[in-house]
Design an enzyme around this catalytic site. Structure first.
Site, PDB file in Angstrom:
ATOM      1  N   HIS A 257      -4.569   9.036   0.656  1.00  0.00           N
ATOM      2  CA  HIS A 257      -5.013  10.001   1.663  1.00  0.00           C
ATOM      3  C   HIS A 257      -6.052   9.359   2.551  1.00  0.00           C
ATOM      4  O   HIS A 257      -6.877   8.580   2.083  1.00  0.00           O
ATOM      5  CB  HIS A 257      -5.593  11.262   1.001  1.00  0.00           C
ATOM      6  CG  HIS A 257      -5.569  12.430   1.921  1.00  0.00           C
ATOM      7  ND1 HIS A 257      -6.547  12.646   2.859  1.00  0.00           N
ATOM      8  CD2 HIS A 257      -4.658  13.417   2.069  1.00  0.00           C
ATOM      9  CE1 HIS A 257      -6.231  13.727   3.545  1.00  0.00           C
ATOM     10  NE2 HIS A 257      -5.094  14.208   3.096  1.00  0.00           N
ATOM     11  N   ASP A 308       1.339  16.583  -1.450  1.00  0.00           N
ATOM     12  CA  ASP A 308       2.802  16.526  -1.405  1.00  0.00           C
ATOM     13  C   ASP A 308       3.439  16.112  -2.724  1.00  0.00           C
ATOM     14  O   ASP A 308       4.630  16.347  -2.923  1.00  0.00           O
ATOM     15  CB  ASP A 308       3.252  15.550  -0.307  1.00  0.00           C
ATOM     16  CG  ASP A 308       3.014  16.127   1.077  1.00  0.00           C
ATOM     17  OD1 ASP A 308       3.317  17.306   1.273  1.00  0.00           O
ATOM     18  OD2 ASP A 308       2.515  15.392   1.944  1.00  0.00           O
TER      19      ASP A 308
HETATM   20  N1  ACO Z   1       1.658   3.706  -1.898  1.00  0.00           N
HETATM   21  C1  ACO Z   1       1.309   2.394  -1.984  1.00  0.00           C
HETATM   22  N2  ACO Z   1       0.261   1.879  -1.316  1.00  0.00           N
HETATM   23  C2  ACO Z   1      -0.447   2.707  -0.540  1.00  0.00           C
HETATM   24  C3  ACO Z   1      -0.137   4.065  -0.414  1.00  0.00           C
HETATM   25  C4  ACO Z   1       0.976   4.555  -1.126  1.00  0.00           C
HETATM   26  N3  ACO Z   1       1.319   5.841  -1.056  1.00  0.00           N
HETATM   27  N4  ACO Z   1      -1.023   4.651   0.405  1.00  0.00           N
HETATM   28  C5  ACO Z   1      -1.858   3.690   0.790  1.00  0.00           C
HETATM   29  N5  ACO Z   1      -1.516   2.528   0.222  1.00  0.00           N
HETATM   30  C6  ACO Z   1      -2.196   1.240   0.395  1.00  0.00           C
HETATM   31  C7  ACO Z   1      -1.816   0.647   1.748  1.00  0.00           C
HETATM   32  O1  ACO Z   1      -0.658  -0.130   1.681  1.00  0.00           O
HETATM   33  C8  ACO Z   1      -3.052  -0.137   2.071  1.00  0.00           C
HETATM   34  O2  ACO Z   1      -3.012  -1.333   1.324  1.00  0.00           O
HETATM   35  P1  ACO Z   1      -3.530  -2.719   1.968  1.00  0.00           P
HETATM   36  O3  ACO Z   1      -4.977  -2.479   2.297  1.00  0.00           O
HETATM   37  O4  ACO Z   1      -3.281  -3.698   0.890  1.00  0.00           O
HETATM   38  O5  ACO Z   1      -2.690  -2.910   3.210  1.00  0.00           O
HETATM   39  C9  ACO Z   1      -4.180   0.718   1.518  1.00  0.00           C
HETATM   40  O6  ACO Z   1      -3.584   1.480   0.450  1.00  0.00           O
HETATM   41  C10 ACO Z   1      -4.792   1.645   2.546  1.00  0.00           C
HETATM   42  O7  ACO Z   1      -3.745   2.482   3.047  1.00  0.00           O
HETATM   43  P2  ACO Z   1      -3.545   2.915   4.535  1.00  0.00           P
HETATM   44  O8  ACO Z   1      -2.082   3.075   4.814  1.00  0.00           O
HETATM   45  O9  ACO Z   1      -4.313   2.024   5.451  1.00  0.00           O
HETATM   46  O10 ACO Z   1      -4.239   4.317   4.503  1.00  0.00           O
HETATM   47  P3  ACO Z   1      -4.212   5.376   5.659  1.00  0.00           P
HETATM   48  O11 ACO Z   1      -5.458   6.141   5.563  1.00  0.00           O
HETATM   49  O12 ACO Z   1      -3.886   4.742   6.964  1.00  0.00           O
HETATM   50  O13 ACO Z   1      -2.941   6.259   5.280  1.00  0.00           O
HETATM   51  C11 ACO Z   1      -1.577   7.775   4.156  1.00  0.00           C
HETATM   52  C12 ACO Z   1      -3.002   7.429   4.534  1.00  0.00           C
HETATM   53  C13 ACO Z   1      -0.704   7.796   5.405  1.00  0.00           C
HETATM   54  C14 ACO Z   1      -1.577   9.155   3.537  1.00  0.00           C
HETATM   55  C15 ACO Z   1      -1.041   6.727   3.155  1.00  0.00           C
HETATM   56  O14 ACO Z   1      -1.792   6.793   1.968  1.00  0.00           O
HETATM   57  C16 ACO Z   1       0.435   6.910   2.873  1.00  0.00           C
HETATM   58  O15 ACO Z   1       1.267   6.396   3.617  1.00  0.00           O
HETATM   59  N6  ACO Z   1       0.800   7.656   1.772  1.00  0.00           N
HETATM   60  C17 ACO Z   1       2.203   7.923   1.481  1.00  0.00           C
HETATM   61  C18 ACO Z   1       2.727   9.046   2.361  1.00  0.00           C
HETATM   62  C19 ACO Z   1       2.157  10.393   1.979  1.00  0.00           C
HETATM   63  O16 ACO Z   1       2.110  10.753   0.822  1.00  0.00           O
HETATM   64  N7  ACO Z   1       1.732  11.146   2.992  1.00  0.00           N
HETATM   65  C20 ACO Z   1       1.215  12.506   2.820  1.00  0.00           C
HETATM   66  C21 ACO Z   1      -0.272  12.527   3.047  1.00  0.00           C
HETATM   67  S1  ACO Z   1      -0.937  14.147   2.762  1.00  0.00           S
HETATM   68  C22 ACO Z   1      -0.406  15.031   4.086  1.00  0.00           C
HETATM   69  O17 ACO Z   1      -0.283  14.555   5.178  1.00  0.00           O
HETATM   70  C23 ACO Z   1      -0.032  16.395   3.887  1.00  0.00           C
END
Ligand code: ACO
Length: 371
Positions: A257, A308
């Site tokens: 998140h 989710d």
């Molecule tokens: N699975 C694996 N790795 C992850 C995940 C995940 N679900 N989420 C974040 N990471 C990792 C990223 O790859 C990144 O790693 P790195 O630094 O080695 O590149 C690090 O954690 C930081 O993640 P970001 O993507 O930069 O975090 P951001 O704040 O931009 O994104 C988000 C947040 C979009 C929710 C992300 O965690 C994600 O894509 N999750 C999966 C999709 C999801 O569940 N979305 C629903 C969110 S809740 C809602 O909107 C209702």
């Protein structure tokens, strides 16, 4: 000029609709835990729009208004019948149908406060009717008209299945609606506010928000979680599936998140509901698989489940088709979007940030035959 990728940490507006402070989510100052355990979704709608919980007569009036507006124009039903039903995702259908509602509302562009309040009531009342009507039309069934004597959660399940739901299903669905209703300046809410800050209409604001919610990094994640659970299929397959995904640096849907780093406060409620509902259906494997995925992803990546993750097995246990999970999110979040839209109108200023230019400079036009 300095930039922040994805506007992380940027405070873009003031708002009194909801807050996330030290991982505690509140709607108008009420802790989400308190509301999830006690409130009806109708009470939450009133709270988000008015800043306080309703008295009995106010709640009765809201229920009457929602019932009064719940039917959708027959033109929208006809329009939905003309969509290429077998290829259309319900979120795309919903986005188009909500935009279509504006064409049937002669006050769509009237910007007075009272007119916008009526549009808010209409949209909140009609969005479940649209989602359920589309679901039935694509199954070759007639839409079921909303009933005036049922509450919001019960009416949705009734219109979806054509039969009155039991109390357990209604209570679970109500709680899911309460938990998804608002969430500060999330991507779709920000989208709605950007749209209406141009003084565009309420229908445009909600249509834009639905477009943003649809993506798998936002509301689309709940359907993606269920897809993953279906692919895994069995508790024994969790370990190799998740191991491979993590080794391939794939994102595991339903985890992580932007704002919560110590866990999403909504997830524990949905986890509990998932346990209970899967026990009732006898399909505990969805919960058991979810727990095992949760343990692995948290253990290895330090990532915690978001709203989710467990909502997928909750909706599945309620017998809801998987591609309706995100439209259901939209039904609930419409209450929050509308609260933010009305708040934006009440103290509006155009939202227009800047971009740091990193493209080429001082280019000269070259005639096409010389390129
Ligand atoms: N699975 C694996 N790795 C992850 C995940 C995940 N679900 N989420 C974040 N990471 C990792 C990223 O790859 C990144 O790693 P790195 O630094 O080695 O590149 C690090 O954690 C930081 O993640 P970001 O993507 O930069 O975090 P951001 O704040 O931009 O994104 C988000 C947040 C979009 C929710 C992300 O965690 C994600 O894509 N999750 C999966 C999709 C999801 O569940 N979305 C629903 C969110 S809740 C809602 O909107 C209702």
């Amino acid at each position: 000029m300095s930039t922040t990728r994805g506007l992380e940490g940027i405070v873009a507006t003031t708002s009194s609709v909801s807050s996330i402070i030290e991982s505690v989510l509140t709607y108008q100052g009420f802790d989400i835990d308190d509301l999830a355990d006690n409130a009806s979704f109708e009470e939450v709608i009133y709270l988000l729009w008015n800043g306080r919980l309703p008295k009995s007569d106010e709640l009765r009036q809201l229920a009457e208004d929602l019932a009064k507006y719940a039917e959708i124009p027959s033109g929208i039903i006809e329009q939905m019948k003309s969509y290429p039903i077998d290829k259309v995702h319900p979120m795309a259908a919903l986005r188009t149908a909500i935009s279509g509602l504006a064409l049937f509302d002669e006050n769509a562009d009237v910007m007075e406060e009272e007119a916008n309040h009526v549009k808010a009531l209409k949209l909140q009342a009609q969005i479940p009717t649209i989602v359920t009507a589309f679901s039935r039309i694509r199954d070759g069934k007639d839409p079921v008209a909303p009933r005036k004597d049922l509450g919001f959660a019960a009416n949705f399940l009734y219109m979806l299945n054509g039969e009155e739901p039991d109390e357990i299903a209604v209570n679970a669905f109500n709680k899911a609606l309460v938990l998804h209703a608002d969430h500060e300046l999330n991507a779709s809410t920000f989208t709605a506010r950007v749209c209406v800050a141009t003084l565009s209409d309420v229908y445009s604001g909600i249509t834009s928000a639905i477009g943003a919610l649809k993506g798998p990094l936002h509301g689309g994640a709940n359907e993606a979680v269920m897809k993953m659970l279906m692919e895994i299929g069995d508790v024994d397959n969790v370990e190799p599936y998740i191991r491979k995904a993590l080794d391939n640096k794939e994102k595991i849907m339903g985890f992580g998140h932007r704002v919560y780093k110590n866990g999403d406060p909504r997830a524990k409620h949905l986890k509990e509901m998932s346990k209970r509902l899967t026990e009732i259906t006898g399909e505990t494997k969805w919960y058991e698989m979810s727990i095992k995925i949760n343990d692995m992803v948290t253990g290895e990546k330090g990532l915690l489940p978001n709203v989710d993750f467990y909502s997928a097995s909750v909706y599945h246990s309620l017998g809801i088709k998987h591609d309706l999970f995100t439209p259901i999110f939209a039904i609930s979040r419409t209450s929050g979007w509308l609260a933010h839209i009305l708040e934006q109108y009440s103290n509006n200023r155009l939202i227009r940030p800047r971009a740091e230019y990193v493209g080429p400079q001082k280019q000269k036009y070259v005639p096409i035959e010389q390129r």
